[in-house]
Design an enzyme around this catalytic site. Sequence first.
Site, mmCIF file in Angstrom:
data_model
loop_
_atom_site.group_PDB
_atom_site.id
_atom_site.type_symbol
_atom_site.label_atom_id
_atom_site.label_comp_id
_atom_site.label_asym_id
_atom_site.label_seq_id
_atom_site.Cartn_x
_atom_site.Cartn_y
_atom_site.Cartn_z
ATOM 1 N N ASN A 150 0.851 -1.187 0.000
ATOM 2 C CA ASN A 150 0.000 0.000 0.000
ATOM 3 C C ASN A 150 0.892 1.243 0.000
ATOM 4 O O ASN A 150 1.483 1.585 1.019
ATOM 5 C CB ASN A 150 -0.887 -0.058 1.264
ATOM 6 C CG ASN A 150 -1.715 1.203 1.465
ATOM 7 O OD1 ASN A 150 -1.830 2.040 0.568
ATOM 8 N ND2 ASN A 150 -2.287 1.348 2.652
ATOM 9 N N GLU A 161 -4.941 -4.992 10.909
ATOM 10 C CA GLU A 161 -3.928 -3.951 11.051
ATOM 11 C C GLU A 161 -4.175 -3.170 12.342
ATOM 12 O O GLU A 161 -4.978 -2.232 12.342
ATOM 13 C CB GLU A 161 -3.996 -2.984 9.871
ATOM 14 C CG GLU A 161 -3.732 -3.614 8.529
ATOM 15 C CD GLU A 161 -3.246 -2.577 7.518
ATOM 16 O OE1 GLU A 161 -2.114 -2.709 7.062
ATOM 17 O OE2 GLU A 161 -3.988 -1.631 7.225
ATOM 18 N N SER A 218 3.705 -2.063 10.141
ATOM 19 C CA SER A 218 5.172 -2.080 10.244
ATOM 20 C C SER A 218 5.807 -3.423 9.876
ATOM 21 O O SER A 218 6.814 -3.824 10.450
ATOM 22 C CB SER A 218 5.623 -1.638 11.644
ATOM 23 O OG SER A 218 5.215 -0.307 11.894
ATOM 24 N N HIS A 277 -9.486 0.920 5.263
ATOM 25 C CA HIS A 277 -8.185 1.140 5.906
ATOM 26 C C HIS A 277 -8.384 2.053 7.120
ATOM 27 O O HIS A 277 -9.209 2.965 7.080
ATOM 28 C CB HIS A 277 -7.207 1.763 4.910
ATOM 29 C CG HIS A 277 -5.805 1.792 5.449
ATOM 30 N ND1 HIS A 277 -5.392 2.758 6.333
ATOM 31 C CD2 HIS A 277 -4.753 0.954 5.273
ATOM 32 C CE1 HIS A 277 -4.125 2.499 6.662
ATOM 33 N NE2 HIS A 277 -3.718 1.422 6.030
ATOM 34 N N GLY A 290 2.742 2.368 10.609
ATOM 35 C CA GLY A 290 3.665 3.485 10.395
ATOM 36 C C GLY A 290 4.422 3.893 11.645
ATOM 37 O O GLY A 290 5.038 4.970 11.688
ATOM 38 N N GLU A 312 -6.827 4.494 8.180
ATOM 39 C CA GLU A 312 -6.689 5.932 7.895
ATOM 40 C C GLU A 312 -7.988 6.500 7.311
ATOM 41 O O GLU A 312 -8.345 7.637 7.573
ATOM 42 C CB GLU A 312 -5.490 6.157 6.957
ATOM 43 C CG GLU A 312 -4.179 5.968 7.706
ATOM 44 C CD GLU A 312 -3.010 5.458 6.871
ATOM 45 O OE1 GLU A 312 -3.069 5.531 5.627
ATOM 46 O OE2 GLU A 312 -2.036 4.977 7.488
ATOM 47 N N LYS A 352 0.001 4.252 -0.238
ATOM 48 C CA LYS A 352 -0.696 5.407 0.342
ATOM 49 C C LYS A 352 -0.528 6.635 -0.570
ATOM 50 O O LYS A 352 -0.508 6.476 -1.780
ATOM 51 C CB LYS A 352 -0.202 5.661 1.761
ATOM 52 C CG LYS A 352 -0.276 4.386 2.611
ATOM 53 C CD LYS A 352 -0.076 4.618 4.073
ATOM 54 C CE LYS A 352 -0.184 3.280 4.800
ATOM 55 N NZ LYS A 352 -0.061 3.370 6.233
HETATM 56 P P1 PGA Z 1 3.029 0.377 7.510
HETATM 57 O O1 PGA Z 1 1.553 0.537 6.921
HETATM 58 O O2 PGA Z 1 3.582 -0.913 6.953
HETATM 59 O O3 PGA Z 1 3.776 1.585 7.042
HETATM 60 O O4 PGA Z 1 2.914 0.304 8.993
HETATM 61 C C1 PGA Z 1 0.683 -0.559 6.800
HETATM 62 C C2 PGA Z 1 -0.662 -0.119 6.283
HETATM 63 O O5 PGA Z 1 -1.178 0.929 6.699
HETATM 64 O O6 PGA Z 1 -1.256 -0.800 5.431
#
Ligand code: PGA
Length: 257
Positions: free
Chosen positions: A10, A167, A212, A95, A173, A97, A12
């Site tokens: 992803n 997640e 992560s 997601h 992140g 976010e 983003k």
């Molecule tokens: P990240 O993001 O690997 O940077 O933690 C994962 C995600 O939000 O899908």
Amino acid sequence: MTRTKIVAGNWKMNTNLSEGKVLLQSLKEENLGQGVVPVIIPPYTHLYMAVEQLKNTGLKVGAQNCSNFEKGAYTGEVSPSTLDDMGVEYVIIGHSERRAYYGENESFLAEKMTASLANHLTPIYCVGETLEERENNIHFDIIRKQIEGGLFHLSAAQLAKCVIAYEPVWAIGTGKTASPEQAQEIHAFIREVLTEKYGILSQQISMIYGGSVNDANANELFSQPDIDGGLVGGASLKADSFAAIINAMSALQNASH
Ligand code: PGA
């Protein structure tokens, strides 16, 4: 029965078009192992290019979101049928976010699930608790609510086409991953919840972990019995680390055969 193994990147809201092109080219040059479906999920603006550039490579393309509607006066939205027409095969739904910053709730996400499935996309439905929810020990309730609210309106035939991503919000992140045991515990719990409604089908749904994931921790996470791959953010922006994560899943998959 073996579930499909998936490692999705992803991106983003990262990379402009030319940076995206370079990253796709580098990915094409990596040696990717067998037995895993690799999915690239760049920004909308890159999708057409990505489908063209990745044709016949085995790398699939996904979108980060889609509209709950098919077409019409919905300024700024992107239709799942347009994505399908373009050759996009996957779409992330819910997601954290989008849930946190754009107010997407379960009933809205349930509509997006229906719309994406109706248009032959494979939805990757995301669930996960915040740190506060975990600390208050309500993470199981939260996950149950997200699973029931987003998925339980689907028929068994529809659910069979979905991928679920666990997640934990506190791991996204942050450089802080869930331990393999924590991730496994929730993945097994999600299967239990699905079993209540869908029975044995729950064992056939691919369920991937996100938060992560990197080339150092992928092997340990993917070794867990209910984890079928990863949804990778930051580490998917570098071709070599994303390839290493795909190959970690591939090696485990080949070892089990
Ligand atoms: P990240 O993001 O690997 O940077 O933690 C994962 C995600 O939000 O899908």
